[in-house]
Write an enzyme that holds these catalytic residues in place. Structure first.
Site, PDB file in Angstrom:
ATOM      1  CB  ALA A 173      45.685  32.223  25.288  1.00  0.00           C
ATOM      2  N   GLY A 179      39.018  26.865  27.385  1.00  0.00           N
ATOM      3  CA  GLY A 179      37.595  27.148  27.456  1.00  0.00           C
ATOM      4  C   GLY A 179      36.766  26.010  26.896  1.00  0.00           C
ATOM      5  CG  ASP A 203      34.740  46.763  22.141  1.00  0.00           C
ATOM      6  OD1 ASP A 203      33.780  46.039  21.824  1.00  0.00           O
ATOM      7  OD2 ASP A 203      35.062  47.787  21.509  1.00  0.00           O
TER       8      ASP A 203
END
Length: 570
Positions: A316, A321, A372
């Site tokens: 992505a 991260g 979510d």
């Protein structure tokens, strides 16, 4: 007992567990009206959490029953195929057949540890084609469009009745009539062919929504009446919503699930999708609280998309991260997140801690500010659609979570999440000063509203926030979140001695808000803008006040539509 009879008996036991689970789900959902009328907001939050746990409890009971009656490891595929066929016969005419299919899939998945994704053993494909509209009369109330606007509203509120009074019913009717006449011309009102409202009222947090549509020859408008209660527990109409953008935010992926009582969820979601054609079907099932079935519908949608596309999965966009490896299919609207094998030195957490944080968000009121996420086990990707660079990176960072076969990449544990533009990329690419101003303001509001929902976001670097199509800023990195009570907000010590050596003692749960301005956003002008808009975020006083609100158990209500839509109550 023959193998065929045993398979039939087990199938019957599984559907009994499903029916019991659905009754439990419905009982909690039906209680939403009374909780709304009585202002029982903490009980409302407890009901949300209880309803989420129902599925796993019922599934565990069903699987335990099977192991009690059947030597599972000794059965061949013919037994499981016979059991599926018996179960399919039980679904004929079942009003929640699609949810029951998902429950069966969960049972088989649990038995085989999700290693047999096979349509001969489970319902990878639905057992029958659902035709929207065949049970529409069971979920819709229709109102006569030939009457006056006021008479139509009066008729509507004779159907949608509550056990507490309105604060000022005459005022509310006048507000509703004025709002509709502003939205539709006299000619349009004369051409209305139908007013159709879903029978279930949609309850969430401190609000209730009567959801429907106004049909005209050339267009159909959403028609949503938003209700709230005052401190005396009298109801008032807060807004009339006729814009699909407003409705889309109400049914957004960053909000808690609705309580909407219906025996026909397939028909309700079909109606909602007609109102919101840009929403995926699985998102609407999730919005109704049927998140497990939403996962099934997502997987079917995902398989169809793979058949109709030819692009390649890749990492992505954005900064990598420290805890999660994130990848996507550019043509598809979700991202896939995997917990890395090892975390950076700065992350003093464990793999289980990360899972617990994602679980905490699932059980919390996300107040429109936390995405979510949906958990999958042994999710399979076609290897020929994975970029070699992505496979190599996954092997380097997530080796314990992946398995390569001849044709597939199997990920043992992952989360899916709605795709957004990372805020750091958005701010780099955006040149419109007004949009930049709005994004920074949204960032501050996002942090504040999450805190008021009793969640401390932890890692508030702007790369951990995303921007939606509507320009809302949503938080999506949960590995350092905790409850507000778990942090000690302190002021930085000050000394008049410029040569004093700082010997500050820092405990693991200490937080110094004055330091936030140095890392939430990087560029100097953005820091200044955030400080001018939300400078209180950089003070321990603000965070201590929010802690007190959380300690008192005060439940917040952030209206999910533009404040300009709210009616005057004078």
């Amino acid at each position: 007992m023959s193998e065929q009879d045993l398979a039939g008996r087990i199938a019957y036991r599984i559907i009994q567990h499903f029916d019991q689970s659905f009754r439990w789900f419905s009982r909690i959902t039906r209680g939403a009206q009374e909780r709304f009328e009585k202002g029982q907001w903490q009980q409302t939050q407890s009901a949300v959490k209880e309803r989420i746990t129902i599925y796993e409890t019922s599934l565990a009971d069903a699987v335990a029953d099977i192991y009690h009656d059947v030597a599972v490891q000794q059965q061949n595929d013919a037994f499981w195929q016979a059991m599926k066929a018996a179960y399919a016969r039980l679904l004929e005419g079942h009003p929640q057949f699609e949810l029951a299919e998902t429950f069966y899939n969960s049972v088989i998945g649990r038995i085989f540890r999700h290693r047999k994704i096979d349509d001969t053993l489970m319902f990878v494909l639905p057992s029958r084609c659902f035709l929207p509209g065949q049970d529409r009369h069971k979920v819709i109330n229709s109102f006569d469009p030939a009457t006056t606007v006021k008479q139509m509203y009066e008729a509507l509120f004779k159907v949608y009745r509550f056990n507490v009074p309105f604060e000022n019913f005459t005022r509310d009717l006048a507000n509703l009539e004025t709002a509709l006449r502003k939205r539709l011309s006299t000619q349009q009102l004369a051409n209305v062919t139908a007013v159709e409202m879903l029978k279930p009222v949609f309850y969430r947090s401190k609000a209730a929504y009567v959801v429907g549509r106004i049909c005209m020859p050339d267009e159909t408008l959403p028609f949503v009446i938003a209700l709230q209660t005052n401190q005396q527990q009298a109801i008032f109409v807060d807004a009339l919503l006729t814009d699909r953008k407003d409705l889309s935010v109400i049914f957004g992926f960053a909000r808690a699930y609705f309580m909407a009582d219906t025996l026909h969820p397939a028909e309700v979601t079909a109606f909602l999708q007609e109102l919101l054609p840009n929403k995926k079907h699985f998102e609407l099932y999730m919005a109704l609280g049927h998140f497990k079935h939403g996962k099934t519908v997502f997987y079917r949608n995902f398989l169809r998309h793979l058949e109709r596309s030819d692009d390649t999965f890749e990492a992505a966009p954005g900064i990598r991260g420290l805890v999660m490896m994130v990848f996507h299919l550019p043509s598809y609207g979700v991202v896939f997140k995997i917990i890395k094998d090892e975390f950076a030195e700065s992350k003093k957490i464990t793999r289980q801690h990360v899972k617990d944080c994602y679980r905490l968000v699932k059980m919390s009121d996300r107040v429109g500010r936390m995405a979510d996420t949906h958990e999958y086990v042994n999710f399979r990707f076609p290897l020929d659609r994975m970029s070699p660079q992505l496979v190599e990176e996954l092997q380097q960072t997530c080796a314990s979570s992946i398995e390569l076969t001849e044709n597939e990449l199997v990920i043992k544990h992952l989360y899916i999440e709605r795709k957004m533009t990372p805020l750091n990329l958005y701010l780099e690419q955006e040149t419109d000063p007004d949009k930049i101003h709005k994004a920074i303001d949204e960032l501050g509001l996002c942090i504040k509203q999450i805190a008021l929902a009793n969640i401390f976001p932890g890692d508030m670097l702007h790369k951990n926030f995303g921007v939606t199509r509507q320009g809302r800023v949503i938080f999506y990195d949960y590995d350092e979140i905790c409850l507000m009570k778990d942090r000690h907000f302190r002021a930085l010590p000050k000394s008049d001695d410029p040569y004093a050596i700082d010997t500050l003692s820092v405990a693991p749960n200490d937080v110094f808000p004055e330091q936030f301005e140095h890392f939430i956003v990087g560029k100097k002008h953005l820091k200044a803008l955030l400080k001018s808009l939300h400078g209180d975020l950089m003070t321990p006083t603000y965070w201590r006040e929010v802690q007190l609100i959380a300690q008192r158990g005060e439940v917040q209500n952030f209206t999910p539509y533009n404040a300009k839509m709210r009616f005057s109550r004078e």
